[in-house]
Motif scaffolding. Structure first.
Motif, PDB file in Angstrom:
ATOM      1  N   LEU A  88       0.755  -1.214  -0.352  1.00 31.87           N
ATOM      2  CA  LEU A  88       0.198  -0.324   0.171  1.00 31.87           C
ATOM      3  C   LEU A  88       0.978   0.908   0.230  1.00 31.87           C
ATOM      4  CD1 LEU A  88      -2.803  -1.236   2.404  1.00 31.87           C
ATOM      5  CD2 LEU A  88      -3.046  -1.044  -0.010  1.00 31.87           C
ATOM      6  N   PRO A  89       1.988   1.144  -0.758  1.00 31.56           N
ATOM      7  CA  PRO A  89       2.558   2.602  -0.807  1.00 31.56           C
ATOM      8  C   PRO A  89       1.728   3.821  -2.201  1.00 31.56           C
ATOM      9  CG  PRO A  89       2.847   1.487  -2.488  1.00 31.56           C
ATOM     10  CD  PRO A  89       2.353   0.181  -2.220  1.00 31.56           C
ATOM     11  N   PRO A  90       2.113   4.781  -1.357  1.00 33.44           N
ATOM     12  CA  PRO A  90       1.268   6.076  -1.686  1.00 33.44           C
ATOM     13  C   PRO A  90       2.439   6.477  -3.534  1.00 33.44           C
ATOM     14  CG  PRO A  90       3.121   6.803   0.093  1.00 33.44           C
ATOM     15  CD  PRO A  90       2.858   5.185   0.102  1.00 33.44           C
ATOM     16  N   LEU A  91       1.490   7.010  -4.598  1.00 35.59           N
ATOM     17  CA  LEU A  91       2.260   6.589  -5.750  1.00 35.59           C
ATOM     18  C   LEU A  91       2.713   8.211  -5.470  1.00 35.59           C
ATOM     19  CD1 LEU A  91      -0.398   5.429  -7.832  1.00 35.59           C
ATOM     20  CD2 LEU A  91       1.861   4.136  -6.601  1.00 35.59           C
ATOM     21  N   ASN A  92       3.872   8.698  -4.936  1.00 40.48           N
ATOM     22  CA  ASN A  92       4.544   9.684  -4.869  1.00 40.48           C
ATOM     23  C   ASN A  92       6.367   9.619  -4.214  1.00 40.48           C
ATOM     24  OD1 ASN A  92       5.145  12.028  -3.617  1.00 40.48           O
ATOM     25  ND2 ASN A  92       3.445  12.509  -2.162  1.00 40.48           N
ATOM     26  N   PRO A  93       6.962  10.303  -5.560  1.00 40.46           N
ATOM     27  CA  PRO A  93       8.161   9.909  -5.433  1.00 40.46           C
ATOM     28  C   PRO A  93       8.889  10.764  -4.246  1.00 40.46           C
ATOM     29  CG  PRO A  93       7.296  11.913  -6.704  1.00 40.46           C
ATOM     30  CD  PRO A  93       6.156  10.923  -6.529  1.00 40.46           C
ATOM     31  N   LEU A  94       8.102  11.399  -2.986  1.00 42.27           N
ATOM     32  CA  LEU A  94       8.255  11.545  -1.956  1.00 42.27           C
ATOM     33  C   LEU A  94       7.845  11.214  -1.024  1.00 42.27           C
ATOM     34  CD1 LEU A  94       7.040  15.698  -1.686  1.00 42.27           C
ATOM     35  CD2 LEU A  94       9.839  14.300  -2.539  1.00 42.27           C
TER      36      LEU A  94
ATOM     37  N   LYS B 142      -1.544  10.578  -1.562  1.00 41.93           N
ATOM     38  CA  LYS B 142      -1.052  10.679   0.015  1.00 41.93           C
ATOM     39  C   LYS B 142      -0.326  10.109   0.508  1.00 41.93           C
ATOM     40  CE  LYS B 142      -4.986  14.199  -0.060  1.00 41.93           C
ATOM     41  NZ  LYS B 142      -3.977  15.541  -0.158  1.00 41.93           N
ATOM     42  N   MET B 143       0.247  10.777   1.630  1.00 40.17           N
ATOM     43  CA  MET B 143       1.369   9.931   2.156  1.00 40.17           C
ATOM     44  C   MET B 143       0.306  10.231   3.619  1.00 40.17           C
ATOM     45  SD  MET B 143       4.431  11.362   1.754  1.00 40.17           S
ATOM     46  CE  MET B 143       5.115  13.059   1.862  1.00 40.17           C
ATOM     47  N   LEU B 144      -0.446   9.088   3.751  1.00 44.95           N
ATOM     48  CA  LEU B 144      -0.881   9.076   5.191  1.00 44.95           C
ATOM     49  C   LEU B 144      -0.724   8.319   6.466  1.00 44.95           C
ATOM     50  CD1 LEU B 144      -4.250   7.064   3.352  1.00 44.95           C
ATOM     51  CD2 LEU B 144      -3.431   9.169   4.258  1.00 44.95           C
ATOM     52  N   GLY B 145      -0.768   9.190   7.678  1.00 48.84           N
ATOM     53  CA  GLY B 145       0.050   8.114   8.855  1.00 48.84           C
ATOM     54  C   GLY B 145      -1.178   8.039   9.466  1.00 48.84           C
TER      55      GLY B 145
ATOM     56  N   ILE C 166      -9.832   9.098  12.088  1.00 51.39           N
ATOM     57  CA  ILE C 166      -9.626  10.290  12.161  1.00 51.39           C
ATOM     58  C   ILE C 166      -7.383  10.232  11.614  1.00 51.39           C
ATOM     59  CG2 ILE C 166      -8.789  12.274  12.704  1.00 51.39           C
ATOM     60  CD1 ILE C 166     -11.814  11.447  12.191  1.00 51.39           C
ATOM     61  N   THR C 167      -7.612   9.752  10.247  1.00 48.03           N
ATOM     62  CA  THR C 167      -5.938  10.216   9.864  1.00 48.03           C
ATOM     63  C   THR C 167      -5.265  10.539   8.993  1.00 48.03           C
ATOM     64  OG1 THR C 167      -7.099   7.409   8.997  1.00 48.03           O
ATOM     65  CG2 THR C 167      -4.656   8.233   8.090  1.00 48.03           C
ATOM     66  N   SER C 168      -3.996  10.792   9.659  1.00 50.62           N
ATOM     67  CA  SER C 168      -3.115  12.529   9.552  1.00 50.62           C
ATOM     68  C   SER C 168      -2.915  12.612   8.186  1.00 50.62           C
ATOM     69  CB  SER C 168      -2.175  12.457  10.615  1.00 50.62           C
ATOM     70  OG  SER C 168      -1.317  11.244  11.256  1.00 50.62           O
ATOM     71  N   VAL C 169      -2.039  13.900   7.286  1.00 48.03           N
ATOM     72  CA  VAL C 169      -1.637  13.291   6.515  1.00 48.03           C
ATOM     73  C   VAL C 169      -0.426  14.386   5.784  1.00 48.03           C
ATOM     74  CG1 VAL C 169      -2.011  14.165   3.934  1.00 48.03           C
ATOM     75  CG2 VAL C 169      -3.894  12.829   5.207  1.00 48.03           C
ATOM     76  N   TYR C 170       0.629  13.814   5.647  1.00 51.34           N
ATOM     77  CA  TYR C 170       1.635  13.974   5.821  1.00 51.34           C
ATOM     78  C   TYR C 170       2.565  14.656   4.932  1.00 51.34           C
ATOM     79  CZ  TYR C 170       2.031  11.562  10.367  1.00 51.34           C
ATOM     80  OH  TYR C 170       2.612  11.365  12.286  1.00 51.34           O
ATOM     81  N   GLY C 171       3.246  14.951   5.047  1.00 52.22           N
ATOM     82  CA  GLY C 171       4.368  15.903   3.705  1.00 52.22           C
ATOM     83  C   GLY C 171       5.576  16.464   4.138  1.00 52.22           C
ATOM     84  N   HIS C 172       6.402  16.631   3.730  1.00 54.57           N
ATOM     85  CA  HIS C 172       7.767  16.686   3.980  1.00 54.57           C
ATOM     86  C   HIS C 172       8.396  18.006   3.443  1.00 54.57           C
ATOM     87  CE1 HIS C 172       8.609  11.667   2.986  1.00 54.57           C
ATOM     88  NE2 HIS C 172       8.439  12.503   4.278  1.00 54.57           N
ATOM     89  N   ARG C 173       8.963  18.294   5.008  1.00 54.17           N
ATOM     90  CA  ARG C 173       9.725  19.804   4.214  1.00 54.17           C
ATOM     91  C   ARG C 173      10.648  19.713   2.656  1.00 54.17           C
ATOM     92  NH1 ARG C 173       9.597  23.137   8.922  1.00 54.17           N
ATOM     93  NH2 ARG C 173       7.048  24.003   9.122  1.00 54.17           N
ATOM     94  N   PHE C 174      11.628  18.416   2.977  1.00 49.85           N
ATOM     95  CA  PHE C 174      12.847  18.327   1.813  1.00 49.85           C
ATOM     96  C   PHE C 174      12.800  16.450   1.060  1.00 49.85           C
ATOM     97  CE2 PHE C 174      14.591  22.348   4.163  1.00 49.85           C
ATOM     98  CZ  PHE C 174      14.172  22.677   3.129  1.00 49.85           C
TER      99      PHE C 174
END
Length: 552
Positions: free
Chosen positions: A25-31, A245-248, A263-271
């Motif tokens: 179940l990976p996010p299709l997100n290169p980050l 989406k990068m799900l927590g 309630i599922t948190s959604v993450y982002g990355h600064r770098f």
């Protein structure tokens, strides 16, 4: 013939990638690091085909059956006719990308961005709940809640045979009171198969003040949960809804009408791969599976309590506390470096849930410099300066009062009693049942009150606070005494802008002196032998203010 092999290989690769996606179940997100792990494993069969010597999977069988050498000439002839891409370097390329992205995301290169993910504002003790606001104090830990919840379900014959209470209790504010809630979950795959059409029948709530546990049946069954399977498995359901989406972590909650949600948190990355932060949350109806994404935690509905977790709060604050004076300082010198203590608790302000934990110096032992309170929905952080004993010292102090019974202390809640920051906690027996309540002074953990009721402990504690204050005003007759003792521990606390050292002797007598009055006191540590001079009129007080003290 070669075209047939190529089509078959493509189909097999798609099936392989799909199976990996189903389970990983990976996010299709290169980050996302998980995305690159998935891509790495997807590439492995292509490499094996390449090593096998032709563009089909029959090369694998020849490779493992030792027939490759016998067919070498035929394979060489085919290679001359077909120009095949070389897949052997694909996994290596993915590994290199992962290493490079990780290095570029290293906190040493982005100190300011990492340390600013959580910046506390200064608060005061008035921000803490007061002892008379018992509804906003959490006096129960999860292990005790689980015992009570299991007992409720054990009395329901139609439920206990098929379902069990989840171990993952969520702390939340429900109708202006702190409660713990946990959904029922399937006991096994076969029990899921028997009940998936209707789902689990409800959830359990436990009042953290009265310890009353209840089972709540929902109008519709809870179909989507971490204990379900196939398309009802919560993580898979969310991934198919939000593939990029990068799900927590997902936490169980109920709204003010008692309807269950995740309630599922959604993450982002600064770098690139680094600098995790929460950029929003997904709210999923646990019964229907309908989901809605809210960009920005400030836009999440107010009835939601848990977007941030205590462990992630510690990660964010530790980045601030360690890196705010530079990356090199966090490793060399560590001047002004701070960190959270090993655990966290909950308290409420109004209808909002807050995560709190102590803040200590990286070089400190058994003492806190203050506390942080973090809104579990928005992530807003408040720092309350209040030097004193850390939470585990308070727990040990409370257990020491009832050591003959062998009771164990729960992680404490933070409250004010008569304006004084204090720890409130419960003491449990070996069966996990609450037997006593305790209140421990933050500045001086030798001031402890224990009673069979919270009100009784509070009444006794208030008397002790008054006694200590009165004792400090005892007239000085001019006569002094000298005592030599072994130091058990030393705690530093702030009082009216002055820093005081509280030196606890092995017999639990506490000696107090202002650091400014005798700076050599900072050299005294646990295990040392010390000599103190104090007014003779101070004999019998809980805390003795000394004229001087020195290490022997």
């Amino acid at each position: 013939m070669q075209k047939k092999h190529m089509v078959r290989n493509v189909i097999l690769m798609i099936v392989w990638a799909g199976l990996l996606y189903w389970f990983m179940l990976p996010p299709l997100n290169p980050l996302s690091g998980t995305f690159w792990k998935w891509l790495f494993w997807v590439s492995i069969p292509a490499v094996l085909v390449n090593l096998g010597g032709r563009n089909d999977f029959s090369g694998l069988s020849r490779l493992f059956q030792g027939k490759l050498r016998k067919q070498k000439q035929n394979l060489e002839n085919e290679l001359k006719q077909i120009k095949r891409p070389n897949f052997a370097l694909l996994p290596l390329l993915i590994i290199v990308i992962g290493i490079v992205f990780s290095l570029l995301s290293w906190e040493a290169f982005h100190v300011g961005s990492y340390s600013s993910r959580m910046v506390p504002v200064t608060g005061s003790a008035s921000d803490l709940p007061t002892s008379d606001d018992v509804d906003h104090i959490s006096l129960m830990d999860t292990s005790s809640a689980k015992i009570l919840g299991d007992r409720v379900i054990g009395s329901l014959s139609d439920v206990v045979s098929q379902f069990e209470v989840s171990d993952s209790y969520t702390t939340l504010v429900y109708k202006n009171k702190i409660i713990k809630a946990a959904p029922l979950e399937y006991g096994s795959f076969f029990k899921y198969f028997n009940n998936y059409k209707t789902g689990t029948p409800g959830y359990v709530t436990v009042d953290t003040q009265t310890f009353d546990a209840s089972f709540v049946r929902t109008d519709k069954g809870i179909r989507y949960s971490p204990s379900a399977y196939i398309l009802d498995y919560l993580d898979r359901h969310l991934r198919l809804q939000y593939p990029t989406k990068m799900l927590g972590s997902s936490q169980f909650e109920i709204d003010e009408s008692g309807n269950p949600y995740w309630i599922t948190s959604v993450y982002g990355h600064r770098f690139l791969f680094g600098g995790d932060y929460i950029k929003g949350a997904v709210i999923t109806d646990a019964c229907t599976g309908e989901s809605q994404y809210f960009e920005g935690t400030s836009n999440v509905p107010e009835w939601v309590d848990n977007v941030y977790t205590g462990s992630f709060v510690s990660v964010l604050y530790n980045s601030y506390g360690m890196l705010r004076n530079g990356w090199f300082n966090s490793w060399i010198g560590q001047k002004g470096c701070l960190k959270t203590t090993d655990d966290f608790g909950y308290l409420a302000k109004g209808n909002d849930l807050y995560i709190y934990t102590g803040i200590t110096s990286v070089a400190s032992d058994e003492s806190n410099l203050g506390f942080i309170m973090v809104d579990a929905r928005t992530g807003a952080c408040t720092y309350v300066e209040c030097a004193g004993a850390e939470e585990y010292s308070a727990m040990s102090a409370a257990q020491g009062v009832v050591q003959d019974y062998g009771y164990q202390a729960s992680f404490p809640s933070l409250v004010t009693v008569d304006g004084i920051p204090s720890y409130a906690l419960v003491l449990k027996d070996t069966a996990g049942l609450v037997k006593e309540y305790a209140i421990v002074n933050v500045n001086n953990y030798t001031i402890v009150s224990v009673s069979a009721s919270f009100s009784g402990a509070l009444k006794d504690y208030s008397k002790k606070l008054t006694s200590v204050d009165a004792g400090s005003q005892t007239p000085d007759t001019g006569q002094t005494k000298t005592v030599t003792f072994k130091v058990k521990t030393v705690v530093y606390a702030d009082n009216s802008g002055n820093t005081y050292a509280y030196i606890v002797a092995e017999n639990d007598t506490v000696y107090k002196i202002a650091v400014a009055a005798d700076e050599t006191v900072v050299t005294i540590a646990a295990g040392d032998t010390a000599e103190a001079e104090y007014p003779a009129s101070s004999d019998g007080q809980s805390v003795i203010a000394v004229n001087s003290i020195e290490k022997k």
